[in-house]
Design a protein around this motif. Structure first.
Motif, short mmCIF file in Angstrom:
data_model
loop_
_atom_site.label_atom_id
_atom_site.label_comp_id
_atom_site.label_asym_id
_atom_site.label_seq_id
_atom_site.Cartn_x
_atom_site.Cartn_y
_atom_site.Cartn_z
N THR A 148 124.46 -83.15 19.78
CA THR A 148 123.24 -83.64 19.11
C THR A 148 121.99 -82.88 19.56
N ASP A 149 122.00 -82.28 20.75
CA ASP A 149 120.80 -81.67 21.35
C ASP A 149 119.69 -82.71 21.51
N ALA A 150 120.05 -83.99 21.62
CA ALA A 150 119.04 -85.02 21.84
C ALA A 150 118.27 -84.70 23.12
N HIS B 212 128.59 -82.64 23.39
CA HIS B 212 128.74 -81.44 24.22
C HIS B 212 127.43 -80.72 24.54
N HIS B 213 126.31 -81.25 24.07
CA HIS B 213 125.02 -80.59 24.40
C HIS B 213 123.89 -81.57 24.14
N LEU B 214 123.31 -82.06 25.21
CA LEU B 214 122.09 -82.87 25.11
C LEU B 214 121.31 -82.72 26.40
N HIS B 215 120.18 -83.44 26.50
CA HIS B 215 119.28 -83.31 27.65
C HIS B 215 118.88 -84.70 28.10
N LEU B 216 119.54 -85.22 29.15
CA LEU B 216 119.41 -86.63 29.52
C LEU B 216 118.00 -86.98 30.01
N VAL C 71 127.30 -72.27 32.96
CA VAL C 71 125.93 -71.88 33.33
C VAL C 71 125.13 -71.70 32.04
N LYS C 72 123.97 -72.37 31.96
CA LYS C 72 123.15 -72.31 30.75
C LYS C 72 122.22 -71.10 30.80
N ILE C 73 122.29 -70.28 29.79
CA ILE C 73 121.42 -69.11 29.70
C ILE C 73 120.61 -69.21 28.42
N GLU D 135 125.44 -71.72 22.29
CA GLU D 135 124.83 -73.00 21.96
C GLU D 135 124.00 -72.84 20.69
N HIS D 136 124.13 -73.76 19.80
CA HIS D 136 123.39 -73.83 18.52
C HIS D 136 123.98 -72.90 17.46
N ALA D 137 123.99 -71.57 17.70
CA ALA D 137 124.40 -70.62 16.66
C ALA D 137 123.73 -71.02 15.34
#
Ligand SMILES: [Zn+2]
Length: 462
Positions: free
Chosen positions: A366-368, A55-59, A245-247, A303-305
């Motif tokens: 993973t936030d990869a 649910h959260h990574l950076h391709l 929307v990512k803030i 995100e993260h918390a």
């Protein structure tokens, strides 16, 4: 017609045959009762799960990291070697810098390691780049640079750039488009069939690169994108799904409350939920204050918390906010946290169980490439909450194996929602393990993934 028969797979513990026609699971029945198919796979009692969702990574950052020097194992040596190898004038791009391991880094140190060379080194968090003098000159970081370009008292840049990815990207020499094929293969080999790219992109250009990769099946999975507040109203191209929307609430320069309230309202008007990056106590408290004022909508997320004080649990729950977190940081960085994170924050690191108990939905990711890219490692860390050296991190208790896996089984649009299941009529996004689920969850790892099916197509087979 593409048809596929998975023979003797374990679905919810029962051994069955599963038939896929096109992109859909069409029938599930007792072994031997579903006839023949063009392609038949003997599953040998291995668990058949819905494909995992990260649910959260950076391709694009994952693709770029593959072509970079990793300085995590020793910055000076790695950069000296890269400088010696690279042709004259070529840029050196490095990732994985951590000040606790490598000390303070600025342009002067880079100039000494790679004289005359344009070098850029990314902090392991992704929040900062350090540039050499030649690199600063090449991107025109002169006397009138943007906020985020750190300066010495005499006005010269230190080389450190905070949260200036977009600014930097516009000024770097043109490179070949990043190769997403290796990223696609890696995701498939982990059993992943859906991802949300949580990059706060400011222009739709990056979306077109991702949409092309999805169309050509270089990225053989469902991809949702976020984009920053400037793209709140933009419609992603091609088959990309529109995520929140990512803030970004940057750790060193928090926005003003009213500015943040404005971003929330703008997204909610579209209507779109928001995904607010909070890695500190202060950022989370600010985000909650903004939600109190702007109101929340279903799908709003933190995100993260990374640090969640106990008193925030009730507010998160009352506002209906989902937390999308990365338990693998407990393993990958837990030992550093135990030394570097302020004592009062340590009990509150990367909560999972206490969030769920408070009624806060929790999604896994993973936030990869900034965290380890294997979601199964995150499942393992969510269960034992141990650092690499075996130390417990944070006060939370571990999740059960089933709850840890569920972090990665919710719908892409609803992290923290009910886990998907393998059922007739559902999309054929599947992850087959080489052994029964209970055995795999003793030591969760992507090594157990035997085959991945995405949209009815086999995207990985061991
Ligand atoms: Zn991220």
């Amino acid at each position: 017609m593409n048809d596929l028969l998975l023979r003797r797979a374990a679905v919810d513990g029962a051994e069955v045959d599963v038939r896929v026609d096109g992109a859909t699971v069409t029938r599930i029945g007792s072994p031997g009762t579903l006839g023949r198919a063009e392609r038949e796979i003997a599953c040998g009692g291995g668990a058949l799960l819905p494909g995992l969702h990260d649910h959260h990574l950076h391709l694009l950052a994952m693709a770029a990291a593959a072509g970079s020097v990793d300085v995590a194992g020793g910055l000076d040596d790695a950069l000296r070697r890269a400088h010696a190898r690279a042709r004259p004038g070529a840029w050196v791009r490095a990732v994985g810098y951590d000040e606790s391991a490598s000390g303070v880094l600025d342009r002067r140190r880079l100039d000494a390691l790679a004289p005359g060379r344009p070098v850029r080194v990314q902090h392991r968090s992704g929040a900062m780049w350090v540039l050499s003098s030649a690199a600063l000159e090449a991107v025109g970081a002169g006397p009138s640079g943007p906020a985020g370009l750190e300066r010495e008292p005499d006005g010269h840049p230190t080389g450190r750039l905070f949260r200036l990815d977009g600014w930097l990207h516009d000024r770097l020499p043109d490179h070949d488009p990043p190769d997403l094929a290796a990223v696609g293969r890696r995701l498939a080999s982990c059993g992943v069939t859906g991802v949300t790219d949580c990059t706060p992109t400011t222009s739709p250009e990056a979306w077109h690169v991702l949409a092309d990769a999805v169309r050509h099946r270089t990225l053989p999975c469902t991809v949702a994108v976020t984009g920053g507040p400037a793209l709140s109203e933009a419609e992603p191209p091609g088959d990309l799904r529109r995520g929140p929307v990512k803030i970004v609430l940057s750790d060193h320069a928090l926005p003003d409350l009213q500015e943040l309230v404005g971003w929330l309202r703008r997204a909610h008007r579209v209507p779109r939920p928001v995904a607010v990056h909070c890695v500190t106590r202060a950022a989370l408290v600010l985000a909650l204050a903004a939600w109190q004022e702007a109101g929340s909508v279903p799908g709003d997320r933190v995100e993260h918390a990374s640090v969640t004080p106990v008193h925030c649990l009730a507010s998160l729950s009352a506002l209906g906010i989902t937390v999308v977190t990365q338990p693998a940081f407990l393993r990958a960085r837990g030992d550093a946290y135990l030394h570097q994170v302020e004592e009062e924050d340590r009990p509150d690191l990367y909560r999972c169980a206490s969030l769920l108990e408070a009624g806060v939905p929790v999604g896994g990711s993973t936030d990869a490439p900034f965290g380890p890219d294997d979601p199964w490692l995150a499942v393992a860390a969510a269960m034992d909450r141990r650092s690499a050296a075996g130390e417990p991190v944070g006060l939370d208790t571990g999740l059960t194996a089933a709850a840890a896996l569920d972090l990665f089984l919710a719908p892409l649009t609803q992290p923290g929602g009910a886990a998907r299941a393998v059922r007739a009529g559902q999309p054929a996004d599947l992850c087959l393990l080489g052994l029964p689920l209970a055995e795999a969850l003793v030591q969760p790892s992507s090594r157990h993934v035997a085959m991945t099916v995405s949209g009815g197509v086999v995207t990985y087979a061991r």
